[in-house]
Design an enzyme around this catalytic site. Structure first.
Site, short mmCIF file in Angstrom:
data_model
loop_
_atom_site.label_atom_id
_atom_site.label_comp_id
_atom_site.label_asym_id
_atom_site.label_seq_id
_atom_site.Cartn_x
_atom_site.Cartn_y
_atom_site.Cartn_z
N SER A 264 -77.63 127.51 54.91
CA SER A 264 -76.09 127.91 55.05
C SER A 264 -76.61 128.96 56.32
CB SER A 264 -76.01 129.13 54.15
OG SER A 264 -77.22 129.74 53.65
N GLY B 221 -82.62 128.03 55.19
CA GLY B 221 -82.08 128.61 55.87
C GLY B 221 -80.71 127.12 56.05
N SER C 214 -76.44 117.21 58.11
CA SER C 214 -77.13 118.35 58.58
C SER C 214 -78.76 116.76 58.41
CB SER C 214 -77.34 119.57 57.90
OG SER C 214 -77.99 120.40 58.17
N ASP D 106 -82.83 134.33 58.68
CA ASP D 106 -81.78 133.05 58.59
C ASP D 106 -81.11 133.11 59.69
OD1 ASP D 106 -83.49 132.90 56.25
OD2 ASP D 106 -81.82 132.20 55.39
#
Length: 403
Positions: free
Chosen positions: A151, A149, A140, A207
């Protein structure tokens, strides 16, 4: 399902709150936008019948035997399809999942709960006949625990890959990057919200919605509305690395409102007016007026300071960017966390890199990125330069189409 040598890569964006922090808790609107900082999930068949979840960025590595996973299927037969609509696991199943993962069912540890969410999704979306050994590698661009955001992006990418592997959603296209559309997004978003509930308890749904659909979302009184965003904004996201407690900051603002209602209510109304004006600008088909974006960010940050959610590190970032003629505001709960800096179209790249260098030298993390871009999508072939897969995944073989 996948064959040896095949690869599946899905990515989903993070999110940033553009306007409406804290006011949204008291019935006003908030505007949340997708970030072109993305989480990438790379799925390949394993050669030894194991299912692996590997998130090296946050030091999570777990593996399970396929035969051990079969007993966790939620009352499914070999022929049953994905269980729809998405459902939160009942107490007995949640406890069984926690026991299987070696996790205390009362834990609030998000890493442990992410593991539980993974297993729930894996054994709910796939049918028993579709279980094979698979390696799930996650990388990521998003920092964790920074209010961006991360997760939700993981959940959206995971759900999309599982739905694709189980043939519940089809390929969205054969370009280098292909966002899913239509009903597929509704299914993805529903399952991703379940994962977010497992991880966070009582999330708003903002999210996962932003990560799924991309663009811009209005959230007000627990209702989400997707907006037709006509413009992408170039920004710098700066992580101050100062830990913050959303619960604590929200409580402090609520206390101020209770103590000084005639003072704080007009502040919240002003924040609402700012959100509305920015929404009008971003959804307009006319050319973007940079001065509106700058003015609204400056005003909103000042109002958030009135609410008492600023922090010296945030103010330092705002001051440093202001010295370069740029406008910044805190984003999220405040008291630490991240700052968003608007880069007008005419901003020279040399100037951008100069301020990023100065902020980095102060110990902050910075990313130049776009807000308002696409949501979750499938990568096919060699990804283009707009969607570079992080280094952890670049060493993998060329991506292959999943038929």
């Amino acid at each position: 399902m996948m064959k040896e040598g095949e690869h599946l890569v899905v990515s989903a964006p993070g999110k940033v709150i553009l306007h409406g922090e804290h006011a949204v808790v008291h019935g006003k609107r908030a505007l949340a936008c997708s970030l072109n900082l993305r989480t990438y999930l790379h799925v390949t068949p394993s050669t030894d019948g194991m299912v692996r979840m590997n998130l090296p960025d946050i030091n999570i590595y777990r593996e399970w035997k396929v035969e051990d996973l079969t007993r966790l299927f939620a009352n499914k037969t070999q022929s049953e399809e994905v269980s729809l609509p998405p459902v939160y696991p009942p107490v007995d199943r949640f406890n069984s999942l926690c026991e299987f993962c070696g996790v205390d069912s009362t834990t609030h540890n998000t890493k442990d709960l992410a593991t539980v969410a993974f297993i729930h999704l894996y054994t709910s979306i796939l049918s028993p006949s579709q279980i094979i050994g698979l390696d799930f590698m996650v990388s990521s661009n998003l920092p964790t625990s920074a209010g961006l955001g991360s997760s939700a992006a993981f959940a959206v990418a995971l759900v999309s890959s599982l739905l694709k592997l189980s043939n519940q959603i089809s390929d969205p296209g054969t370009q280098s990057f292909n966002p899913w559309t239509g009903d597929h997004l509704e299914v993805i978003n529903g399952w991703a919200f379940i994962a977010e509930k497992i991880i966070h308890g009582n999330p708003s749904g903002v999210d996962n919605s932003v990560s799924t659909y991309g663009g811009i979302v209005k959230y007000q009184n627990k209702a989400l509305e997707r907006l037709s965003c006509k413009h992408e904004l170039s920004v710098i996201i700066t992580n101050t690395k100062v830990p913050r407690s959303t619960k604590h900051m929200v409580s402090n603002v609520a206390d101020k409102l209770k103590q000084y209602p005639t003072v704080i209510n007009p502040v919240l109304d002003a924040v609402e007016a700012i959100s509305q004006r920015c929404q009008d600008e971003l959804t307009s088909t006319e050319s973007l007026d940079d001065s509106v974006i700058r003015d609204m960010m400056s005003a909103n940050h000042a109002l958030l300071c009135v609410l008492g959610v600023n922090h010296p590190a945030i103010e330092k970032v705002c001051r440093m960017t202001h010295d370069h003629g740029l406008t910044s505001k805190l984003t999220g709960a405040g008291g630490g966390g991240c700052v968003i800096t608007f880069l007008p179209a005419e901003t020279p790249e040399e100037k951008t890199q100069d301020i990023i260098s100065q902020l980095t030298n102060q110990g902050y993390e910075c990313w130049k990125t776009l807000v308002g871009g696409p949501g979750v999508g499938l990568h096919f072939g060699e990804p283009n330069t707009d969607f570079i897969i992080p280094t952890a995944l670049q060493s993998r073989a060329k991506l292959c189409h999943i038929l």
